[in-house]
Write a protein that holds these residues in place. Sequence first.
Motif, PDB file in Angstrom:
ATOM      1  N   ALA A  18      36.968  36.610  42.517  1.00  0.00           N
ATOM      2  CA  ALA A  18      35.828  35.823  42.275  1.00  0.00           C
ATOM      3  C   ALA A  18      34.578  36.396  42.420  1.00  0.00           C
ATOM      4  O   ALA A  18      33.829  36.062  41.782  1.00  0.00           O
ATOM      5  CB  ALA A  18      36.082  34.275  42.963  1.00  0.00           C
ATOM      6  N   ALA A  21      33.899  38.559  39.832  1.00  0.00           N
ATOM      7  CA  ALA A  21      33.619  37.927  38.623  1.00  0.00           C
ATOM      8  C   ALA A  21      32.425  36.938  38.633  1.00  0.00           C
ATOM      9  O   ALA A  21      32.168  36.069  37.531  1.00  0.00           O
ATOM     10  CB  ALA A  21      34.948  37.016  38.406  1.00  0.00           C
ATOM     11  N   VAL A  23      31.923  34.287  40.465  1.00  0.00           N
ATOM     12  CA  VAL A  23      32.026  32.951  40.572  1.00  0.00           C
ATOM     13  C   VAL A  23      30.878  32.491  41.593  1.00  0.00           C
ATOM     14  O   VAL A  23      31.079  33.104  42.864  1.00  0.00           O
ATOM     15  CB  VAL A  23      33.410  32.655  40.764  1.00  0.00           C
ATOM     16  N   TYR A 105      37.925  30.291  37.391  1.00  0.00           N
ATOM     17  CA  TYR A 105      36.699  31.086  37.267  1.00  0.00           C
ATOM     18  C   TYR A 105      35.472  30.202  36.452  1.00  0.00           C
ATOM     19  O   TYR A 105      35.594  29.314  36.240  1.00  0.00           O
ATOM     20  CB  TYR A 105      36.857  32.303  36.240  1.00  0.00           C
ATOM     21  N   ASP A 132      46.504  36.049  38.737  1.00  0.00           N
ATOM     22  CA  ASP A 132      45.361  36.597  38.126  1.00  0.00           C
ATOM     23  C   ASP A 132      45.510  37.594  37.273  1.00  0.00           C
ATOM     24  O   ASP A 132      44.369  38.137  36.760  1.00  0.00           O
ATOM     25  CB  ASP A 132      44.226  36.545  39.184  1.00  0.00           C
TER      26      ASP A 132
END
Length: 235
Positions: A18, A21, A23, A105, A132
Amino acid sequence: MADEIGVPVKGAWGQAVAAVALVAGLGVGLWAFGDQSSADSAHPSPAACSGGEPGETHTTSRKASGHVSGAQLCTALNRRDLAELLGTPGESAKEAGGSGGSVKYAGGKEFDTPSARVEFTTYTVSLTATYDHRPVTRFSALLGDDQPHRKVLGHPAILYSDRTIGVSFRLDGSDTKSGPGVPARTVIVARDARDSGDSYELTLWRADGGVPDDATLLGVAEKVLPAIPGWPAGG
């Protein structure tokens, strides 16, 4: 009177993913534990798994894609010889349970992270599956493993350090506080030898705050992972 417990940062692998990504943050999942039953209080029976039944899922694709449940992970983890694998053969599991869970996400995409945990007097072990579709080796440098080509049972793997979250509270539930817990060691293992996506995460920590032994962690992983439904035959 206050009590204090150690709670794993559930899905630390998911947190690392995450972070890449972008997040903002992830929640800590809730655990369902089995009650410790005993016919003789001086000789308690090992805890049996509870919670995390197959119906407890956060995405609609679990059955179609063969995702395991928290209950199935707990069955694989809560082995008869787990205490021996941990080097504490005289101990019995005090609590054992599975849990459903998921991580979302920032863009709204959600993936399953079912998990299980078994607690002994000396050690606590947790096992999480992360669906994922991301390869493990992509994050080896991010998590600081000094062996970028590490493998466990022929599958790409990453070994790294983490910490639990210490949670203190009064018995009436008031005055809850959280902070850094104890050191933990985690191994993340790709779901298949090709590292085509998805992974299993096994985390080990000690009640006395000592750093868990890597050989012990890897030894547990080599016995537990093949017992997970869907683990590839022969590796």
